[in-house]
Design an enzyme around this catalytic site. Structure first.
Site, PDB file in Angstrom:
ATOM      1  N   GLU A  28      35.970  29.567  21.267  1.00 57.21           N
ATOM      2  CA  GLU A  28      36.394  29.642  22.766  1.00 57.21           C
ATOM      3  C   GLU A  28      37.438  30.662  23.810  1.00 57.21           C
ATOM      4  OE1 GLU A  28      39.674  26.060  23.430  1.00 57.21           O
ATOM      5  OE2 GLU A  28      37.725  24.856  22.724  1.00 57.21           O
ATOM      6  N   GLN A  46      37.940  35.237  40.016  1.00 55.22           N
ATOM      7  CA  GLN A  46      36.832  35.941  40.054  1.00 55.22           C
ATOM      8  C   GLN A  46      36.783  36.358  38.030  1.00 55.22           C
ATOM      9  OE1 GLN A  46      37.123  39.064  43.178  1.00 55.22           O
ATOM     10  NE2 GLN A  46      36.517  40.620  41.942  1.00 55.22           N
ATOM     11  N   ARG A  58      38.014  54.321  32.995  1.00 54.41           N
ATOM     12  CA  ARG A  58      38.539  53.000  34.288  1.00 54.41           C
ATOM     13  C   ARG A  58      39.941  53.302  34.137  1.00 54.41           C
ATOM     14  NH1 ARG A  58      32.962  51.916  36.056  1.00 54.41           N
ATOM     15  NH2 ARG A  58      31.794  51.972  34.483  1.00 54.41           N
ATOM     16  N   HIS A  61      44.363  51.195  37.120  1.00 54.63           N
ATOM     17  CA  HIS A  61      45.506  50.080  38.634  1.00 54.63           C
ATOM     18  C   HIS A  61      45.623  49.083  38.792  1.00 54.63           C
ATOM     19  CE1 HIS A  61      39.990  52.120  38.044  1.00 54.63           C
ATOM     20  NE2 HIS A  61      40.348  52.900  38.632  1.00 54.63           N
ATOM     21  N   LYS A  71      44.936  39.080  34.962  1.00 56.24           N
ATOM     22  CA  LYS A  71      43.717  39.793  33.754  1.00 56.24           C
ATOM     23  C   LYS A  71      43.563  39.432  32.517  1.00 56.24           C
ATOM     24  CE  LYS A  71      42.985  43.266  36.673  1.00 56.24           C
ATOM     25  NZ  LYS A  71      42.709  45.195  36.838  1.00 56.24           N
ATOM     26  N   HIS A 118      46.243  49.105  34.472  1.00 53.53           N
ATOM     27  CA  HIS A 118      45.687  48.667  33.883  1.00 53.53           C
ATOM     28  C   HIS A 118      44.112  49.724  33.577  1.00 53.53           C
ATOM     29  CE1 HIS A 118      41.871  46.539  32.266  1.00 53.53           C
ATOM     30  NE2 HIS A 118      43.052  46.350  31.040  1.00 53.53           N
ATOM     31  N   TYR A 131      36.392  40.738  32.256  1.00 56.52           N
ATOM     32  CA  TYR A 131      37.736  40.462  32.565  1.00 56.52           C
ATOM     33  C   TYR A 131      37.608  39.117  33.333  1.00 56.52           C
ATOM     34  CZ  TYR A 131      37.489  44.219  36.067  1.00 56.52           C
ATOM     35  OH  TYR A 131      37.192  44.985  36.983  1.00 56.52           O
ATOM     36  N   GLU A 142      44.370  48.246  46.913  1.00 55.62           N
ATOM     37  CA  GLU A 142      44.371  48.634  44.951  1.00 55.62           C
ATOM     38  C   GLU A 142      45.408  49.912  45.393  1.00 55.62           C
ATOM     39  OE1 GLU A 142      40.220  49.714  44.121  1.00 55.62           O
ATOM     40  OE2 GLU A 142      40.497  51.173  45.621  1.00 55.62           O
ATOM     41  N   ASP A 169      39.605  58.362  40.231  1.00 56.32           N
ATOM     42  CA  ASP A 169      40.402  58.304  39.194  1.00 56.32           C
ATOM     43  C   ASP A 169      41.181  59.710  39.078  1.00 56.32           C
ATOM     44  OD1 ASP A 169      40.442  55.488  39.381  1.00 56.32           O
ATOM     45  OD2 ASP A 169      39.337  55.238  36.572  1.00 56.32           O
TER      46      ASP A 169
END
Length: 182
Positions: A28, A46, A58, A61, A71, A118, A131, A142, A169
């Site tokens: 799970e 989402q 990445r 953020h 998240k 993150h 995620y 953001e 970035d």
């Protein structure tokens, strides 16, 4: 309990129980009752997924209120170094970072509550990163912090000349120059 605390308050590693046999495995990845029993009463709204190649970084953020996001992150294929920075001004761990290797093989997940920057770096030839978010993406809200900020001194575990960044970035501010979190 499948949750392992980290040195940063509220940041948890989730290690699901995996049932494996000759056919493969089952686990799970998320169960609202399990999370609620651990004190995480979250409603995810989402799901996001990204595929990247070795060296793609990445992050780091985050989103500002009222669109701050918690998240639950994991890797479906390959391996990444997942990194968070506590940017909650009231936190005793403000400005501290935490990193963990997440992979399809280890099936670990990281629960990142609101108030963290993150990011992740792909360590394998390719990686599929997945995620769940507890709030919707909102471009106007953001923010970000430069991955190589000398104050944070994050060990990304590879030669930084191999890092591949988006244009966005590349120009993120350093810690302390970033937009507030709340």
């Amino acid at each position: 309990m499948p949750f392992i605390p980290t040195p940063i308050p509220d940041l948890l590693v989730f290690e699901p129980t995996v049932w494996a046999d000759e056919r493969g495995y089952f686990f799970e990845a998320f169960n609202a009752h399990t999370f609620k029993a651990a004190g995480i009463d979250v409603q995810f709204v989402q799901d996001n997924q990204a595929r990247s190649t070795f060296g793609v970084l990445r992050g780091l953020h985050y989103q500002l209120a009222p669109y701050a996001q918690g998240k639950l992150v994991r890797v479906l294929e390959g391996e990444v170094l997942d990194v968070v920075v506590d940017i909650r001004p009231e936190s005793p761990a403000y400005g501290q970072s935490y990193s963990i290797r997440l992979s399809a093989a280890n099936k670990k997940q990281l629960y990142v509550p609101r108030g963290f920057a993150h990011g992740y770096l792909v360590l394998s030839p390719t990686a599929e990163f997945f995620y769940k978010c507890d709030n919707y993406y909102a471009k106007a809200h953001e923010g970000g912090i430069h991955y190589n900020d000398p104050q944070l001194n994050i060990d990304w575990e590879i030669d930084l000349s191999q890092v591949i960044l988006s244009e966005k970035d590349q120009v993120l501010p350093n810690f302390g120059e970033h937009r507030g979190t709340h």
